[in-house]
Design a protein around this motif. Structure first.
Motif, short mmCIF file in Angstrom:
data_model
loop_
_atom_site.label_atom_id
_atom_site.label_comp_id
_atom_site.label_asym_id
_atom_site.label_seq_id
_atom_site.Cartn_x
_atom_site.Cartn_y
_atom_site.Cartn_z
N GLY A 12 0.80 -1.21 0.00
CA GLY A 12 0.00 0.00 0.00
C GLY A 12 0.83 1.26 0.00
O GLY A 12 0.44 2.27 0.60
N VAL A 13 1.98 1.21 -0.68
CA VAL A 13 2.86 2.37 -0.74
C VAL A 13 3.27 2.58 -2.20
O VAL A 13 2.92 1.78 -3.08
CB VAL A 13 4.11 2.18 0.14
CG1 VAL A 13 3.72 2.01 1.60
CG2 VAL A 13 4.95 0.99 -0.33
N SER A 14 4.05 3.61 -2.45
CA SER A 14 4.51 3.89 -3.80
C SER A 14 5.70 3.01 -4.16
O SER A 14 6.39 2.47 -3.27
CB SER A 14 4.92 5.37 -3.93
OG SER A 14 6.08 5.62 -3.15
N VAL A 15 5.94 2.89 -5.46
CA VAL A 15 7.11 2.14 -5.92
C VAL A 15 8.39 2.79 -5.41
O VAL A 15 9.35 2.10 -5.05
CB VAL A 15 7.13 2.06 -7.47
CG1 VAL A 15 8.44 1.46 -7.96
CG2 VAL A 15 5.95 1.24 -7.97
N MET A 16 8.40 4.12 -5.36
CA MET A 16 9.57 4.83 -4.85
C MET A 16 9.85 4.46 -3.40
O MET A 16 11.01 4.28 -2.99
CB MET A 16 9.38 6.34 -4.98
CG MET A 16 10.58 7.16 -4.50
SD MET A 16 12.11 6.77 -5.39
CE MET A 16 11.72 7.49 -6.99
N SER A 17 8.78 4.33 -2.59
CA SER A 17 8.97 3.95 -1.19
C SER A 17 9.58 2.56 -1.08
O SER A 17 10.46 2.32 -0.26
CB SER A 17 7.64 4.00 -0.44
OG SER A 17 7.17 5.32 -0.32
#
Length: 337
Positions: A12-17
């Motif tokens: 549930g986070v961004s690919v960057m994270s």
């Protein structure tokens, strides 16, 4: 094949994270890091090391080289360092050197060095003059007992102070004839190596004599492991003077000393008091439990990883090397109570 995008959706986070977590970026919150690592584990995400290295110049793997994994101190240090690295999203490749200088140097050169982004090297034999050139272009943290003058980052032990206080502890309990186990060059296989910190630990317990005149120290040479300590102390007990105290330069040797004393019908601590050095986990579970100078193995391992991650981003020509010496705690248990 699982991708970064798959892990991001699961967490549930961004690919960057996800990328930041797996690259060990310190700016990521603990909660996000935990979610990402849990998602990566659930999805059995595999990092393509070759592709990652080509894109970023980093493998996401650090090296840890220890003399002997069968030794409790080295095994516990490796376990703690691995946990600390994984918490930062970094994997660890552990290797044994058997305290051979040529092996230590080979890990910093050529193919071996290209597999990792930096190395934590537990050395007891290499000359810093050899290690410094080998470290150019390769982040390196030394965990070393003896090296004094070097431009490299070094983690050392409070050998002198800790051994002095161990001696004072035994002497304050009334011990006046103390066997100091591990007071010579050790031999592992066919390779002569100095037992790490031997000079400083021997000097430390000798310093304790200043406060307790009339106390006698009996040096007991042996390799730095349990069986060697057992044999060496047994020889002293069979032929030498009576002793009422044992200072072992490592906890592993102290455990061997406990066995030797039991074999000779001596009670600990009633007849002979015993203290070791290091603070390995096994000491709390021996019979009797082992008094020790604990140097905080988890703290040292965590610090080594953090120092290496910092050095990977800050070359020595931008910032000189640092030295870290941990605090210590004298833990009194049954063996000297």
């Amino acid at each position: 094949m699982t991708t970064l995008a798959d892990v991001a959706r699961e967490a549930g986070v961004s690919v960057m994270s996800v990328s930041n977590v797996l690259r060990g970026k310190p700016t990521v919150s603990d909660s996000i890091r935990e979610r990402v690592l849990a998602a990566a584990d659930k999805l059995d995400y595999r990092v393509n090391i070759a592709a990652k290295s080509l894109r970023s110049g980093r493998t996401g793997v650090i090296g840890l080289a220890v003399p002997r994994l069968e030794m409790p101190f080295h095994a516990q240090f490796a376990a703690e360092a691995t946990s600390a690295a994984e918490a930062r999203g970094v994997q660890v490749m552990v290797q044994q050197t058997h305290s051979r200088p040529e092996t230590e140097l080979s890990l910093l050169r050529g193919a071996a060095a290209s597999l990792v982004d930096g190395t934590i090297l537990c050395t007891v034999s290499s000359d810093p003059a050899d290690l410094e050139p080998a470290s150019k272009g390769h982040a390196l943290i030394l965990f070393d007992e003896q090296i004094e003058n070097t431009t490299l980052d070094v983690i050392s032990c409070p050998n002198h102070e800790g051994s002095r206080d161990a001696g004072r502890h035994l002497m304050s309990k009334g011990c006046r004839t103390i066997a100091a186990v591990g007071t010579s060059l050790a031999t592992v296989g066919h390779s002569p190596i100095p037992g790490g910190g031997i000079d400083h630990r021997w000097a430390g317990i000798n310093a304790a004599l200043e406060d307790f005149p009339g106390t006698r120290l009996i040096p007991v040479p042996c390799a730095w492991d349990s069986e060697a300590a057992r044999r060496a102390l047994s020889a002293v007990l069979a032929t030498g003077p009576s002793i009422d105290g044992v200072f072992a330069m490592t906890d592993s040797m102290a455990l061997g000393a406990l066995r030797a004393l039991a074999d000779h019908g001596l009670r600990v601590p009633q007849d002979v008091r015993v203290i070791g050095f290091d603070g390995i986990a096994e000491g709390a579970w021996s019979t009797p439990s082992l008094s020790t100078v604990s140097i905080g193995i988890p703290q040292i391992a965590h610090t080594a990883v953090e120092m290496l991650l910092h050095r990977m981003g800050t070359p020595l020509d931008q910032e000189p090397g640092h030295r870290f010496t941990p605090s210590y705690t004298l833990i009194e248990r049954e063996s000297s109570r």
